[in-house]
Design a protein around this motif. Structure first.
Motif, short mmCIF file in Angstrom:
data_model
loop_
_atom_site.label_atom_id
_atom_site.label_comp_id
_atom_site.label_asym_id
_atom_site.label_seq_id
_atom_site.Cartn_x
_atom_site.Cartn_y
_atom_site.Cartn_z
N ASP A 1 0.84 -1.22 0.00
CA ASP A 1 0.00 0.00 0.00
C ASP A 1 0.86 1.25 0.00
OD1 ASP A 1 -2.30 -1.32 0.12
OD2 ASP A 1 -2.83 -0.77 2.20
N VAL A 2 1.86 1.25 0.90
CA VAL A 2 2.70 2.45 1.02
C VAL A 2 3.47 2.67 -0.27
CG1 VAL A 2 4.67 3.44 2.25
CG2 VAL A 2 2.85 2.31 3.53
N LEU A 3 4.01 1.59 -0.83
CA LEU A 3 4.78 1.73 -2.07
C LEU A 3 3.91 2.29 -3.20
CD1 LEU A 3 7.08 -1.42 -2.15
CD2 LEU A 3 7.78 0.98 -2.06
N ARG A 4 2.64 1.87 -3.20
CA ARG A 4 1.73 2.38 -4.23
C ARG A 4 1.56 3.89 -4.06
NH1 ARG A 4 -3.00 -0.24 -3.11
NH2 ARG A 4 -2.04 -2.24 -3.57
N SER A 5 1.35 4.33 -2.81
CA SER A 5 1.17 5.78 -2.59
C SER A 5 2.45 6.54 -2.84
CB SER A 5 0.77 6.07 -1.15
OG SER A 5 -0.21 5.22 -0.71
N ASP B 1 14.63 3.10 9.54
CA ASP B 1 14.85 3.90 8.33
C ASP B 1 16.24 4.52 8.33
OD1 ASP B 1 14.80 6.56 9.57
OD2 ASP B 1 12.65 6.24 9.87
N GLN B 2 16.59 5.13 7.20
CA GLN B 2 17.89 5.82 7.09
C GLN B 2 17.61 7.31 6.91
OE1 GLN B 2 19.71 3.76 3.77
NE2 GLN B 2 20.50 2.13 5.09
N LEU C 1 3.53 3.72 10.75
CA LEU C 1 4.97 3.56 10.99
C LEU C 1 5.75 3.50 9.68
CD1 LEU C 1 5.05 0.96 13.93
CD2 LEU C 1 5.37 3.43 14.03
N VAL C 2 5.23 2.71 8.74
CA VAL C 2 5.96 2.56 7.47
C VAL C 2 5.88 3.87 6.67
CG1 VAL C 2 6.17 1.21 5.36
CG2 VAL C 2 5.50 0.08 7.48
#
Ligand code: ADP
Length: 414
Positions: A251-255, A324-325, A288-289
């Protein structure tokens, strides 16, 4: 300043320090001087190094302390005949902790620092009496401070409730017109005239994205009111954590399709399925993601790991780590970011896109995520060496959830 007629110092000292013998009382009396001050005369100045110990013979004096620039002075106590003050700064060799001011004509016995110290070492009974009354005073100051804190807490809780009610009403009021807008938009989307016109189609897409974002914010507002007012009703079913993580990342990658970030997923083979409310868990993971994506610049990586853990009280649980970085977080924000509406840095600097690097948000995501964790008997915290937008130290969020929120402690079960 005037010196009054002869005064029975011994009687006053006997009343003040019970248990001293005649010699001690005489010694003490010989080291004191009697002075009378008019009303509104400051005898101890808060913050100043002063070297006099006072015993009130007649009249009254008030002790006040500066709380803050806004609140001004707070009255700590009224002192009358037989009460003494000024001893704490002398014993501690510290500045005065409060201001003492006469409120009427006030006659006092005064003793200098050197005599006070000599007397303390000569008369353990006087020292004990001073210690006892100082402790009493500290205890009553403590009780006063606790009562004050309880009052302030009640007011804060009431203000917080009002704020929640306002958020709830605002969110409900916004949701109705938003639904209407979305309805009309889907009608427009299929209008052949608009479909044929590239500019209009682009405008419509912009409106659609905007209203979706608003919808998300309104939903977050409603989520946070549910969580905060403890109205959150969990509907636990078996939740396969690994697949929820995979779905969330998708989902996050899609957004965030415009962002150049790598999201790695590393599942431990033994990551358990947990009993939880899947919608709530999905929301917590999403925030979070999404945050990891928002606060990490292009070209860097986000890693999500899952594994089994043993939680406190020996409860079996699952841990999801989102590392995360990105820009990182200074330690002083590590707890505050979980407060609703809390944002680090100037809000005005944030962009309004939900996935852009440092794209702004309403400051609700982490409050919701922690609320979800706690509602399940779990916890959520962050670790980060600090904020640095040159070296990007990154942040790591740890979400731990029990395998079964309703089960008794693992220890008890074992
Ligand atoms: P927002 O909607 O502003 O992102 P959140 O409650 O999700 O609200 O986060 C609160 C604040 O915590 C953010 O404004 C941001 O400053 C900080 N924050 C959250 N996640 C991260 C992260 N992964 N890295 C750095 N800062 C973060």
């Amino acid at each position: 300043m005037t010196t009054p007629a002869p005064f029975d110092k011994i009687a006053l000292l006997n009343q003040t320090f019970s248990g001293l013998d005649d010699e001690e009382l005489r010694d003490l009396a010989s080291l004191t001087e009697l002075h009378t001050y008019p009303p509104d005369c400051v005898l101890c100045h808060e913050g100043a190094y002063e070297e006099v110990f006072y015993i009130i013979a007649s009249g009254q004096a008030e002790t006040t302390k500066k709380i803050s620039d806004n609140e001004g002075q707070r009255l700590l106590r009224m002192a009358g005949p037989g009460d003494y003050f000024g001893e704490m700064a002398l014993i501690q060799k510290a500045p005065r902790a409060a201001t003492v001011r006469t409120v009427s004509d006030c006659t006092v016995l005064e003793m200098g620092k050197a005599d006070f110290e000599a007397m303390l070492s000569r008369s353990p009974r006087m020292a004990l009496s001073i210690i006892r009354s100082t402790l009493d005073r500290m205890r009553s100051n403590d009780q006063m401070a606790i009562a004050e804190l309880q009052r302030t807490n009640k007011v804060l809780a009431m203000l917080d409730r009002n704020k929640l009610e306002f958020i709830q009403v605002a969110a409900h009021e916004l949701r109705t017109p938003l639904t209407v807008i979305k309805g009309y938009m889907s009608v427009l989307k299929f209008n052949p005239g608009i479909r044929a016109d590239a500019t209009l189609a682009e405008v419509l897409e912009g409106i659609e994205k905007g209203s979706e974002r608003m919808h998300e914010i309104v939903n977050a507002m409603l989520d946070v009111t549910r969580i905060d007012s403890e109205k959150l009703q969990l509907h636990p079913v078996p939740v396969p954590v690994k697949s929820v993580v995979n779905d969330t990342v998708r989902d996050v990658l899609r957004s965030a399709s415009g962002r150049h970030l790598t999201i790695n997923i590393e599942h431990d083979a033994d990551t358990p399925t947990i009993n939880a409310d899947p919608t709530m868990i999905q929301k917590a993971l999403y925030h979070l993601v999404m945050n990891a994506v928002k606060y990490t610049p292009d070209g860097k990586e986000v890693t999500i790991r899952t594994r089994p853990v043993v939680m406190d009280k020996n409860r079996p649980g699952v841990e999801v780590v989102v590392k995360d970085q990105g820009i990182g977080l200074d330690p002083e924000h590590h707890e505050l970011i979980f407060e609703k509406f809390y944002q680090v840095g100037a809000v005005a600097l944030h962009s309004s896109s939900k996935t852009a690097f440092k794209g702004g948000g309403p400051g609700l995501g982490l409050a919701i995520a922690r609320g979800v964790a706690r509602a399940h008997g779990g916890k959520l915290w962050v670790e980060s060496p600090g904020h640095d937008e040159v070296n990007y130290p990154g942040s790591t969020f740890f979400l731990q959830l029990p395998v079964d929120p309703q089960a008794p402690d693992g220890a008890a079960r074992a």
